[in-house]
Design an enzyme around this catalytic site. Structure first.
Site, PDB file in Angstrom:
ATOM      1  N   TYR A  88      94.444  -1.175  17.601  1.00  0.00           N
ATOM      2  CA  TYR A  88      93.545  -0.059  17.929  1.00  0.00           C
ATOM      3  C   TYR A  88      93.817   0.504  19.325  1.00  0.00           C
ATOM      4  CZ  TYR A  88      90.109   0.168  14.137  1.00  0.00           C
ATOM      5  OH  TYR A  88      89.459   0.385  12.945  1.00  0.00           O
ATOM      6  N   LYS A 141      97.344 -13.243  10.091  1.00  0.00           N
ATOM      7  CA  LYS A 141      98.508 -12.956   9.240  1.00  0.00           C
ATOM      8  C   LYS A 141      99.689 -13.649   9.926  1.00  0.00           C
ATOM      9  CE  LYS A 141     100.428 -10.951   5.668  1.00  0.00           C
ATOM     10  NZ  LYS A 141     100.104 -11.291   4.261  1.00  0.00           N
ATOM     11  N   ASP A 192      95.025 -11.411   3.585  1.00  0.00           N
ATOM     12  CA  ASP A 192      95.034 -10.985   2.176  1.00  0.00           C
ATOM     13  C   ASP A 192      94.227 -11.962   1.318  1.00  0.00           C
ATOM     14  OD1 ASP A 192      96.998 -12.850   2.762  1.00  0.00           O
ATOM     15  OD2 ASP A 192      98.504 -11.992   1.427  1.00  0.00           O
ATOM     16  N   ASP A 200      87.911  -4.593  10.878  1.00  0.00           N
ATOM     17  CA  ASP A 200      87.431  -3.289  10.411  1.00  0.00           C
ATOM     18  C   ASP A 200      87.382  -3.290   8.891  1.00  0.00           C
ATOM     19  OD1 ASP A 200      86.755  -0.511  10.470  1.00  0.00           O
ATOM     20  OD2 ASP A 200      88.831  -0.051   9.966  1.00  0.00           O
ATOM     21  N   ASP A 240      83.827  -4.025   6.165  1.00  0.00           N
ATOM     22  CA  ASP A 240      83.371  -3.075   5.137  1.00  0.00           C
ATOM     23  C   ASP A 240      83.296  -3.761   3.784  1.00  0.00           C
ATOM     24  OD1 ASP A 240      83.090  -0.920   6.843  1.00  0.00           O
ATOM     25  OD2 ASP A 240      84.247   0.456   5.585  1.00  0.00           O
TER      26      ASP A 240
HETATM   27  C1  IPM Z   1      83.881   0.949  12.439  1.00  0.00           C
HETATM   28  C2  IPM Z   1      84.483   2.304  12.200  1.00  0.00           C
HETATM   29  C3  IPM Z   1      85.302   2.693  13.436  1.00  0.00           C
HETATM   30  C4  IPM Z   1      86.433   1.675  13.557  1.00  0.00           C
HETATM   31  C5  IPM Z   1      85.844   4.134  13.447  1.00  0.00           C
HETATM   32  C6  IPM Z   1      84.722   5.136  13.268  1.00  0.00           C
HETATM   33  C7  IPM Z   1      86.614   4.431  14.698  1.00  0.00           C
HETATM   34  O1  IPM Z   1      85.243   2.313  11.039  1.00  0.00           O
HETATM   35  O2  IPM Z   1      83.099   0.822  13.398  1.00  0.00           O
HETATM   36  O3  IPM Z   1      84.182   0.034  11.687  1.00  0.00           O
HETATM   37  O4  IPM Z   1      87.498   1.837  12.936  1.00  0.00           O
HETATM   38  O5  IPM Z   1      86.251   0.706  14.289  1.00  0.00           O
HETATM   39 MG    MG Z   2      85.124   0.499   9.935  1.00  0.00          MG
END
Ligand code: IPM
Ligand code: MG
Length: 356
Positions: free
Chosen positions: A135, A190, A222, A246, A250
């Site tokens: 990042y 990884k 993975d 990240d 999710d």
């Molecule tokens: C998160 C989001 C952010 C990230 C984006 C909006 C930059 O997806 O907070 O997970 O990738 O960290």
């Molecule tokens: Mg995210």
């Protein structure tokens, strides 16, 4: 105590307003100051993270953040896109430790796309390193490929990198957090392919020597993605880098079937923190009054606990949220037959009432 209120874009304003309402009802002495961030700030001030907003965030003990982003900014130069606001705040405030709990609320077990028995009682904590990795790694950019099979052709590149102190401190955060819960940490890497993540694994293993009471295992990313949908309840604390975190956070959030319920915290070494719902700005439902404010309200509770030393107030909010769920109140994202559908404001009012 000072709280910076940064609602941002999309549903940000609506959901943050409900959390602010709840905070005000607590009768605690803190000052709240609001500022623009994200696309909203770009429209008004020409930058997603204006100087004044950053300054306010730096001076505050905590930041309550809504969400940023809207497709309409996709064509802007990267530095002006809404996402740069959250990345800039993380970087400038040094918010390296990101806590993303994935909890499956009893009443919402059936909202998950997984079988109820796989997710009932799910309570895992993803700890994502937030200021390093690919990042923020330099160099990055576009150029003509200097070598390889396609030398001379246009290419783009980013750099994945971690220093030892960065891995060490996030590992400590994970082990400390695990001590307060199931005493198990899974470090996700990884290492079979990437030098950066072999190093990550080595450092985490070393730091673990200071935490003999916590069980540590390692898992390739993975496989972790697979295990999260196969048998999510076998995890306690998962610690990983910025990029993998990240993605996995999710995935984990979605297991609960109600991403609209999940708060998050991003802390620096002074316990200054930014608190935001795990979901995004949802521009498709912005302004309709149907967004779920509970993740933001629960983020405010996390803020009271982690940055403002008000654990009792945090408990009060969390109990109130459980109460409104038990009453059967649901915003559309978590609605199911037999419950009562309510809007953003009604949900906020119900939490307020449930505070007692
Ligand atoms: C998160 C989001 C952010 C990230 C984006 C909006 C930059 O997806 O907070 O997970 O990738 O960290
Ligand atoms: Mg995210």
């Amino acid at each position: 105590m000072k709280i910076a209120i940064l609602p941002g874009d999309g549903i940000g304003a609506e959901i943050v307003a409900e959390a602010v309402k709840v905070l005000k009802a607590l009768d605690l002495k803190f000052e709240m100051e609001q500022a623009d961030v994200g696309g909203t700030a770009y429209d008004r001030h020409g930058h997603p993270l204006p100087e004044a907003t950053l300054k306010l965030a730096q001076q505050a003990d905590a930041v309550l953040f809504g969400a940023v982003g809207d497709w309409k900014y996709d064509k802007l130069e990267r530095q002006f896109r809404p996402e740069q606001a959250i990345l800039g705040l993380r970087k400038h405030l040094g918010l390296f430790a990101n806590f993303r709990p994935a909890i499956c609320y009893e009443q919402l077990t059936h909202a998950s796309s997984l079988k109820p028995e796989l997710v009932a009682g799910l309570d895992i904590l993803i700890i994502r390193e937030l200021t390093g990795d690919i990042y923020f790694g330099q160099p990055r950019g576009r150029r003509d490929a200097p070598d390889g099979a396609f030398a001379g052709q246009p290419e783009a590149f980013d750099t994945m990198r971690y220093t030892r102190p960065e891995v060490e401190r996030i590992a400590r955060v994970a082990f400390e957090a695990a001590r307060q819960r199931g005493k198990r940490v899974t470090s996700v890497d990884k290492a079979n392919v990437l030098e950066t993540f072999q190093f990550w694994k080595d450092v985490v293993t070393e730091v673990h020597q200071d935490y003999p009471d916590v069980q540590l295992d390692h898992m390739y990313v993975d496989n972790a993605a697979m295990q999260l949908v196969k048998e999510p309840k076998k995890f306690d604390v998962l610690v990983t880098g910025n990029m993998f975190g990240d993605i996995l956070s999710d995935e984990a959030a979605m297991l609960t079937g109600s991403i609209g319920m999940l708060p998050s915290a991003s802390l620096n070494d002074k316990k200054q923190g930014l608190y935001e719902p795990s979901h995004g700005s949802a521009p498709d439902i912005a302004g309709k009054g149907i967004a779920n404010p509970l993740a933001t309200i629960l983020s405010a509770a996390m803020m009271l606990r982690f940055s403002l030393a008000q654990p009792k107030a945090a408990d009060r909010i969390e109990s109130a949220v459980k109460k409104v769920l038990a009453q059967g109140l649901r915003t559309p994202d978590i609605y199911s037959a037999g419950t009562t559908k309510v809007g953003t404001r009604e949900m906020g009012d119900a939490v307020l009432k449930a505070l007692g």
